[in-house]
Design a protein around this motif. Structure first.
Motif, PDB file in Angstrom:
ATOM      1  N   MET A   1       0.833  -1.186   0.000  1.00 57.33           N
ATOM      2  CA  MET A   1       0.000   0.000   0.000  1.00 57.33           C
ATOM      3  C   MET A   1       0.877   1.248   0.000  1.00 57.33           C
ATOM      4  O   MET A   1       1.881   1.318   0.694  1.00 57.33           O
ATOM      5  CB  MET A   1      -0.874  -0.004   1.247  1.00 57.33           C
ATOM      6  CG  MET A   1      -2.332  -0.201   0.949  1.00 57.33           C
ATOM      7  SD  MET A   1      -3.322  -0.076   2.446  1.00 57.33           S
ATOM      8  CE  MET A   1      -4.056  -1.677   2.349  1.00 57.33           C
ATOM      9  N   ALA A   2       0.467   2.233  -0.753  1.00 55.55           N
ATOM     10  CA  ALA A   2       1.210   3.487  -0.816  1.00 55.55           C
ATOM     11  C   ALA A   2       0.945   4.321   0.435  1.00 55.55           C
ATOM     12  O   ALA A   2      -0.118   4.248   1.044  1.00 55.55           O
ATOM     13  CB  ALA A   2       0.792   4.279  -2.057  1.00 55.55           C
ATOM     14  N   ALA A   3       1.939   5.099   0.808  1.00 59.82           N
ATOM     15  CA  ALA A   3       1.792   6.016   1.948  1.00 59.82           C
ATOM     16  C   ALA A   3       2.339   7.372   1.534  1.00 59.82           C
ATOM     17  O   ALA A   3       3.274   7.466   0.744  1.00 59.82           O
ATOM     18  CB  ALA A   3       2.535   5.493   3.165  1.00 59.82           C
ATOM     19  N   LEU A   4       1.735   8.407   2.061  1.00 55.49           N
ATOM     20  CA  LEU A   4       2.152   9.765   1.772  1.00 55.49           C
ATOM     21  C   LEU A   4       2.162  10.544   3.072  1.00 55.49           C
ATOM     22  O   LEU A   4       1.136  10.626   3.748  1.00 55.49           O
ATOM     23  CB  LEU A   4       1.173  10.392   0.764  1.00 55.49           C
ATOM     24  CG  LEU A   4       1.550  11.701   0.107  1.00 55.49           C
ATOM     25  CD1 LEU A   4       2.852  11.562  -0.683  1.00 55.49           C
ATOM     26  CD2 LEU A   4       0.451  12.149  -0.841  1.00 55.49           C
ATOM     27  N   ASP A   5       3.309  11.050   3.433  1.00 61.56           N
ATOM     28  CA  ASP A   5       3.468  11.791   4.695  1.00 61.56           C
ATOM     29  C   ASP A   5       2.894  11.039   5.889  1.00 61.56           C
ATOM     30  O   ASP A   5       2.246  11.615   6.752  1.00 61.56           O
ATOM     31  CB  ASP A   5       2.829  13.179   4.606  1.00 61.56           C
ATOM     32  CG  ASP A   5       3.635  14.146   3.764  1.00 61.56           C
ATOM     33  OD1 ASP A   5       4.819  13.841   3.465  1.00 61.56           O
ATOM     34  OD2 ASP A   5       3.106  15.200   3.419  1.00 61.56           O
ATOM     35  N   GLY A   6       3.120   9.735   5.928  1.00 64.12           N
ATOM     36  CA  GLY A   6       2.687   8.934   7.062  1.00 64.12           C
ATOM     37  C   GLY A   6       1.252   8.449   7.009  1.00 64.12           C
ATOM     38  O   GLY A   6       0.829   7.706   7.880  1.00 64.12           O
ATOM     39  N   ILE A   7       0.482   8.853   6.014  1.00 65.92           N
ATOM     40  CA  ILE A   7      -0.892   8.368   5.867  1.00 65.92           C
ATOM     41  C   ILE A   7      -0.873   7.242   4.838  1.00 65.92           C
ATOM     42  O   ILE A   7      -0.485   7.449   3.691  1.00 65.92           O
ATOM     43  CB  ILE A   7      -1.857   9.479   5.408  1.00 65.92           C
ATOM     44  CG1 ILE A   7      -1.927  10.604   6.435  1.00 65.92           C
ATOM     45  CG2 ILE A   7      -3.249   8.906   5.153  1.00 65.92           C
ATOM     46  CD1 ILE A   7      -2.788  11.783   6.007  1.00 65.92           C
ATOM     47  N   THR A   8      -1.293   6.058   5.266  1.00 66.43           N
ATOM     48  CA  THR A   8      -1.397   4.934   4.345  1.00 66.43           C
ATOM     49  C   THR A   8      -2.639   5.142   3.490  1.00 66.43           C
ATOM     50  O   THR A   8      -3.729   5.360   4.012  1.00 66.43           O
ATOM     51  CB  THR A   8      -1.511   3.604   5.117  1.00 66.43           C
ATOM     52  OG1 THR A   8      -0.344   3.465   5.942  1.00 66.43           O
ATOM     53  CG2 THR A   8      -1.612   2.427   4.171  1.00 66.43           C
ATOM     54  N   LEU A   9      -2.448   5.098   2.188  1.00 67.65           N
ATOM     55  CA  LEU A   9      -3.576   5.315   1.285  1.00 67.65           C
ATOM     56  C   LEU A   9      -4.456   4.067   1.237  1.00 67.65           C
ATOM     57  O   LEU A   9      -3.956   2.941   1.256  1.00 67.65           O
ATOM     58  CB  LEU A   9      -3.086   5.655  -0.117  1.00 67.65           C
ATOM     59  CG  LEU A   9      -2.243   6.928  -0.237  1.00 67.65           C
ATOM     60  CD1 LEU A   9      -1.898   7.184  -1.698  1.00 67.65           C
ATOM     61  CD2 LEU A   9      -2.960   8.128   0.349  1.00 67.65           C
ATOM     62  N   PRO A  10      -5.764   4.256   1.166  1.00 70.14           N
ATOM     63  CA  PRO A  10      -6.688   3.120   1.062  1.00 70.14           C
ATOM     64  C   PRO A  10      -6.461   2.366  -0.250  1.00 70.14           C
ATOM     65  O   PRO A  10      -5.862   2.897  -1.194  1.00 70.14           O
ATOM     66  CB  PRO A  10      -8.071   3.785   1.060  1.00 70.14           C
ATOM     67  CG  PRO A  10      -7.863   5.148   1.617  1.00 70.14           C
ATOM     68  CD  PRO A  10      -6.467   5.535   1.238  1.00 70.14           C
ATOM     69  N   PRO A  11      -6.978   1.137  -0.333  1.00 71.98           N
ATOM     70  CA  PRO A  11      -6.913   0.403  -1.603  1.00 71.98           C
ATOM     71  C   PRO A  11      -7.520   1.256  -2.722  1.00 71.98           C
ATOM     72  O   PRO A  11      -8.451   2.016  -2.492  1.00 71.98           O
ATOM     73  CB  PRO A  11      -7.772  -0.839  -1.352  1.00 71.98           C
ATOM     74  CG  PRO A  11      -7.754  -1.006   0.130  1.00 71.98           C
ATOM     75  CD  PRO A  11      -7.672   0.387   0.701  1.00 71.98           C
TER      76      PRO A  11
END
Length: 142
Positions: A1-11
């Motif tokens: 799963m991708a993450a951006l600035d510590g937020i894991t992006l939903p599917p």
């Protein structure tokens, strides 16, 4: 799963070229979101942009999370559903004044796509698979 600035992006979500969290709602629509500071009450203010194909239809930072919310996957999903709920309102759903400042392109978009896309903002039915969960985090569709 991708993450951006510590937020894991939903599917199904991705990092967009603008380095925002992007929810590809369907083949033609992308909702981009990112926390954009806090308002005077300490609520997270969200930057959002809804595009149809490559044309931005709505772009603003006038949505805030509930008090005490922190940037997280759940907050991102909740915010996406909230933003989409507002952007897919149609004449008759709320007061006519709500649409006074819509551009011609926004009114045309609303007439053509709002009803169909509103399904993806529902609490109890996923717009992708029809199950009883929020659409923005649906992982059952690849």
């Amino acid at each position: 799963m991708a993450a951006l600035d510590g937020i894991t992006l939903p599917p199904r979500w991705r990092i967009t070229s603008r380095l925002l969290a992007g929810w590809p709602i369907d083949e033609d629509h992308l909702l981009e979101l990112w926390p954009h500071g806090r308002d005077e009450d300490g609520r997270i203010r969200w930057l959002y942009r809804l595009s149809h194909r490559t044309q931005a239809i709505f772009s603003a930072s006038d949505i805030s999370s509930p008090a005490g919310a922190t940037p997280s996957t759940d907050t991102l999903i909740s915010t996406a559903r909230t933003v989409l709920s507002f952007l897919t309102l149609r004449p008759g759903d709320t007061d006519a004044e709500y649409f006074e400042h819509y551009t011609r392109a926004q009114r045309d978009w609303c007439e053509s796509y709002a009803e169909e896309l509103s399904l993806y903002a529902l609490d109890d039915v996923c717009g992708y698979c029809g199950e009883g969960h929020a659409s923005p985090g649906c992982g059952s569709v690849r």
